[in-house]
Design a protein around this motif. Structure first.
Motif, PDB file in Angstrom:
ATOM      1  N   ARG A 380       0.831  -1.207   0.000  1.00  0.00           N
ATOM      2  CA  ARG A 380       0.000   0.000   0.000  1.00  0.00           C
ATOM      3  C   ARG A 380       0.867   1.259   0.000  1.00  0.00           C
ATOM      4  NH1 ARG A 380      -4.739   0.357  -1.708  1.00  0.00           N
ATOM      5  NH2 ARG A 380      -5.638   1.653  -0.075  1.00  0.00           N
ATOM      6  N   ALA A 391      -7.243   8.664  -1.208  1.00  0.00           N
ATOM      7  CA  ALA A 391      -7.784   7.525  -0.459  1.00  0.00           C
ATOM      8  C   ALA A 391      -6.671   6.580  -0.017  1.00  0.00           C
ATOM      9  CB  ALA A 391      -8.797   6.765  -1.313  1.00  0.00           C
ATOM     10  N   VAL A 392      -5.686   6.367  -0.883  1.00  0.00           N
ATOM     11  CA  VAL A 392      -4.570   5.484  -0.544  1.00  0.00           C
ATOM     12  C   VAL A 392      -3.703   6.133   0.527  1.00  0.00           C
ATOM     13  CG1 VAL A 392      -2.587   4.206  -1.426  1.00  0.00           C
ATOM     14  CG2 VAL A 392      -4.606   4.527  -2.871  1.00  0.00           C
ATOM     15  N   ASP A 395      -5.395   5.767   3.818  1.00  0.00           N
ATOM     16  CA  ASP A 395      -5.350   4.378   4.247  1.00  0.00           C
ATOM     17  C   ASP A 395      -3.982   4.029   4.834  1.00  0.00           C
ATOM     18  OD1 ASP A 395      -6.578   1.883   4.537  1.00  0.00           O
ATOM     19  OD2 ASP A 395      -5.747   1.140   2.659  1.00  0.00           O
ATOM     20  N   LEU A 399      -3.185   2.869   8.634  1.00  0.00           N
ATOM     21  CA  LEU A 399      -2.694   1.493   8.728  1.00  0.00           C
ATOM     22  C   LEU A 399      -1.279   1.452   9.288  1.00  0.00           C
ATOM     23  CD1 LEU A 399      -3.438  -1.449   8.101  1.00  0.00           C
ATOM     24  CD2 LEU A 399      -2.458  -1.127   5.818  1.00  0.00           C
ATOM     25  N   ASP A 460      -9.753   7.737  12.988  1.00  0.00           N
ATOM     26  CA  ASP A 460     -10.054   7.432  11.591  1.00  0.00           C
ATOM     27  C   ASP A 460     -11.232   6.473  11.474  1.00  0.00           C
ATOM     28  OD1 ASP A 460      -8.851   7.905   8.785  1.00  0.00           O
ATOM     29  OD2 ASP A 460      -9.204   5.746   8.841  1.00  0.00           O
ATOM     30  N   GLN A 464     -14.654   7.068   9.431  1.00  0.00           N
ATOM     31  CA  GLN A 464     -15.216   6.126   8.463  1.00  0.00           C
ATOM     32  C   GLN A 464     -16.625   5.695   8.877  1.00  0.00           C
ATOM     33  OE1 GLN A 464     -13.733   5.456   5.676  1.00  0.00           O
ATOM     34  NE2 GLN A 464     -11.767   6.424   6.142  1.00  0.00           N
ATOM     35  N   ALA A 475     -12.304   3.854   2.976  1.00  0.00           N
ATOM     36  CA  ALA A 475     -10.959   3.437   2.599  1.00  0.00           C
ATOM     37  C   ALA A 475     -10.924   1.913   2.482  1.00  0.00           C
ATOM     38  CB  ALA A 475      -9.951   3.913   3.637  1.00  0.00           C
ATOM     39  N   VAL A 476      -9.995   1.412   1.667  1.00  0.00           N
ATOM     40  CA  VAL A 476      -9.957  -0.016   1.365  1.00  0.00           C
ATOM     41  C   VAL A 476      -9.879  -0.865   2.625  1.00  0.00           C
ATOM     42  CG1 VAL A 476      -8.566  -1.814   0.256  1.00  0.00           C
ATOM     43  CG2 VAL A 476      -8.940   0.366  -0.901  1.00  0.00           C
ATOM     44  N   THR A 477      -9.027  -0.473   3.555  1.00  0.00           N
ATOM     45  CA  THR A 477      -8.814  -1.288   4.745  1.00  0.00           C
ATOM     46  C   THR A 477     -10.067  -1.408   5.594  1.00  0.00           C
ATOM     47  OG1 THR A 477      -6.512  -0.569   4.759  1.00  0.00           O
ATOM     48  CG2 THR A 477      -7.328  -1.585   6.762  1.00  0.00           C
ATOM     49  N   TRP A 478     -10.945  -0.420   5.517  1.00  0.00           N
ATOM     50  CA  TRP A 478     -12.130  -0.446   6.381  1.00  0.00           C
ATOM     51  C   TRP A 478     -13.365  -1.019   5.680  1.00  0.00           C
ATOM     52  CZ3 TRP A 478      -8.550   0.624   9.324  1.00  0.00           C
ATOM     53  CH2 TRP A 478      -7.859   1.826   9.394  1.00  0.00           C
ATOM     54  N   ASN A 479     -13.237  -1.498   4.456  1.00  0.00           N
ATOM     55  CA  ASN A 479     -14.416  -1.878   3.688  1.00  0.00           C
ATOM     56  C   ASN A 479     -15.313  -2.872   4.412  1.00  0.00           C
ATOM     57  OD1 ASN A 479     -14.370  -0.295   1.416  1.00  0.00           O
ATOM     58  ND2 ASN A 479     -13.171  -1.743   0.194  1.00  0.00           N
TER      59      ASN A 479
END
Length: 666
Positions: A380, A391-392, A395, A399, A460, A464, A475-479
């Motif tokens: 990432r 967004a990245v 994240d 993270l 964060d 979210q 964000a991707v990690t929280w999907n």
């Protein structure tokens, strides 16, 4: 490449010890040979055989060639190995010599890797950390902090000139523009603004990246443009003397990392050229006009510090390497050390004791789990450096904060447990637990105190959470919160809460659901508590009132991410025997973490009493199963004996090496 003859003999010795108490002394060579084939690598293709090389490839990946190049170089240079007993000044000079040799003789170019291939850079950082953690940190200060600040915050004119020095950070320090001389005047305004613990400052550094408030004077009053980064020379390039106006003090002996020369800095109206402003996010023209693509001081400050997130990535990844080393030493010693046993039978390995298994085997599983999580973080981070997508970036910030805090805290505790599990021999300096523990200790406050970083993760998550109800993208990690929040917050199924059979408890779907259920519940309940308390206590008071809840939420979320990445690693593994072992480790990691926090699951009616009891039983069984392959599993970390160095942790000849070290001649 398969194991050497010495490695074969070492594994055979362990198998003989095991056979002596599970099968009695009458176990014949045929049975022993069969077990040997099942526990060693490469040369037996029968189902159930274990290939250490496959696991090693998984655990080193694309960075294996870099690791082996560095390992071979230092193995051939005994003059660069750090002795057990070494003073501060000698250690600093040795670490400096190691770093110079790494770049000039071994041919490793960390700056190029950091810019072009961050994943390889962090792999190199882990490898040099096995040589000496001080070397890994000094390399990180030199290239990731100093070099990264120039590359990420400067423009081409800076990249072409500056690639030596160290990194400092401060807020009270000022850099006031002098229009007549076209210079900035850097000033430490008071004692409290002293820059403490600056790596490479006490002895070797020639430049510093200084964070200071950019002040633009005018007849109507000074304008404070917020914190910017400036390159400030601190020593002469000609004779290495401290430059006028720069005051440097040596921070002296530390608890650990004495190979790194930390210093304190003050600046007494030090003048630097206007071009020494690292001007990616804000610039100043010759006539004193300030320009920036970012509209506010806060946005510029966030962007500036955000570009230095690589330090957290490196610390998380490096901490996993230290955990691998300590677990390797403790596991190999525990396999070899025999003590007590059934009457009139040979003594048994101390790793056959349930208590020792439950100390060490979950840590072995966690080392694998953390490896896959930090590998994802590196991916990432690399994506962030290539795309710069908002967004990245967001994240990676959350993270990296969470994984750095969680992993370094875990490793700090694990180091003490590993030392204790090796008894008196673990207390000997030559066996390295003391130096590993002391050198790693600062990881918990490097690049942000762990408690503060976990609060960033919690903040964060709440952001979210609010976005979820507004229909905004997560964000991707929280999907997983979007997909499953409704399910996790609904009434738990009483049938599921009571299921206690092995197949269910070792099902990855149950394990991940449990982790994510806990996170969702904690997030929902803390959001309600914050809303309630803020009416009476205000935002800050409410946050402080719920602080422990928020920290638990952050840790729960990070554990969910770690387990999800472990699941993905198991699915990616194509070798059936290696995949079986990874699943075994994954199950142990998951159930150990559930048992560790079983009170929360009980309180939330997610785990009934009978299920909690079954989870504990499965954890005991899994520890015993992992114990049977513990030797090959630590061998797969690929740490050469010459770099591991602890006599009790070598692959073979541990006792002979250790007894020779303490003075016995035979």
């Amino acid at each position: 490449m398969g194991p050497s003859r010495a490695e074969d003999e070492a594994i055979l010795r362990r198998l003989r010890i095991f056979l002596s108490h599970v099968g009695g002394c009458n176990s014949d060579l045929t049975n022993e040979g069969q077990l040997f084939r099942e526990a060693t690598s490469g040369r037996d293709s029968q189902p159930g055989s274990l290939s250490i090389d496959v696991l090693t490839e998984i655990m080193t990946g694309s960075g294996r060639a870099d690791r082996e190049k560095i390992f071979r170089f230092f193995e051939g240079r005994p003059d660069l190995q750090t002795p057990v007993e070494i003073g501060k000044d000698a250690h600093r000079e040795l670490t400096y010599k190691q770093l110079i040799a790494l770049v000039r003789e071994c041919g490793v170019h960390p700056m190029q890797l950091l810019v072009n291939d961050p994943a390889r850079y962090f792999t190199v950082m882990e490898a040099v950390g096995f040589i000496d953690i001080s070397l890994g940190i000094k390399m990180g200060v030199q290239f990731s902090l100093w070099g990264g600040s120039v590359v990420n915050l400067g423009t081409e004119k800076h990249k072409e000139i500056f690639f030596d020095g160290s990194n400092v950070q401060g807020i009270e320090t000022t850099a006031t523009f002098d229009k007549e001389s076209d210079e900035f005047v850097v000033l430490t305004p008071n004692e409290g603004a002293t820059k403490w613990w600056i790596g490479n400052a006490a002895v070797h550094g020639k430049f510093a990246t200084v964070f200071a408030k950019l002040i633009i004077p005018s007849p109507s009053g000074d304008s404070d443009m917020g914190v910017h980064a400036f390159i400030v020379p601190i020593r002469s390039m000609a004779d290495h003397s401290v430059l006028p106006g720069v005051e440097i003090r040596d921070c002296g002996y530390k608890v650990g990392l004495n190979g790194v020369d930390n210093g304190a800095l003050r600046f007494h109206s030090v003048r630097i050229p206007r071009d020494n402003l690292l001007n990616r996010f804000g610039d100043l023209s010759r006539d004193g006009k300030y320009t920036s693509t970012l509209p506010t001081i806060n946005k510029r400050f966030a962007a500036t510090l955000g570009e230095l997130v690589g330090g957290r990535v490196g610390l998380a990844y490096g901490s996993v390497g230290i955990l691998k080393a300590s677990v390797t030493i403790a596991t190999r010693y525990s396999l070899l050390r025999r003590q007590f046993g059934p009457p009139d039978q040979p003594e048994i390995s101390i790793l056959d004791y349930q208590s020792q298994q439950q100390k060490l085997m979950p840590m072995l599983a966690s080392a694998y789990a953390f490896h896959f999580a930090t590998a994802y973080l590196m991916d990432r981070y690399s994506e962030m450096k290539k795309t710069h997508e908002d967004a990245v970036v967001a994240d990676v910030h959350a993270l990296s904060a969470g994984l750095k805090a969680y992993i370094t805290s875990y490793t700090a505790k694990a180091l003490s447990t590993c030392r204790e599990s090796c008894g008196g021999h673990g207390y000997a300096a030559v066996n390295r637990f003391g130096s590993l523990r002391n050198d790693h200790d600062i990881f918990q406050t490097f690049e942000g105190d762990n408690t503060v970083l976990l609060q960033q993760v919690a903040a964060d998550l709440l952001k979210q959470y609010r976005a979820k109800f507004k229909g905004a993208p997560l964000a991707v990690t929280w999907n997983y919160l979007r997909e499953s929040m409704g399910t996790y917050l609904s009434q738990t199924n009483p049938v599921v809460t009571h299921r206690d059979e092995k197949m269910h408890l070792r099902d990855p779907r149950f394990q991940l659901d449990a982790f994510q259920f806990r996170t969702a519940r904690l997030l929902h309940t803390v959001a309600l508590r914050l809303r309630k308390h803020s009416k009476r206590l205000g935002a800050f008071g409410a946050w402080n009132r719920c602080l422990n809840h928020l920290l638990t939420l952050a840790e729960s979320h990070i554990e969910s991410v770690i387990l999800a990445k472990f699941n993905e690693a198991v699915k990616r593994c194509q070798d059936p025997d290696a995949r079986k072992l990874l699943k075994l480790l994954r199950d142990l990691y998951a159930l150990d973490r559930i048992w560790h926090d079983v009170g929360t699951f009980r309180n939330q009616d997610y785990v009934a009493p009978n299920k909690a009891k079954a989870i504990h039983k499965q954890m005991e069984i899994l520890c015993a199963e992992v114990r049977q392959v513990a030797g090959p599993l630590v061998d797969a970390f690929g740490i050469p004996d010459s770099l591991l160095r602890a006599p009790i942790g070598l692959q073979s000849g541990q006792y002979s090496e250790y007894t020779h070290y303490v003075g016995f001649s035979d």
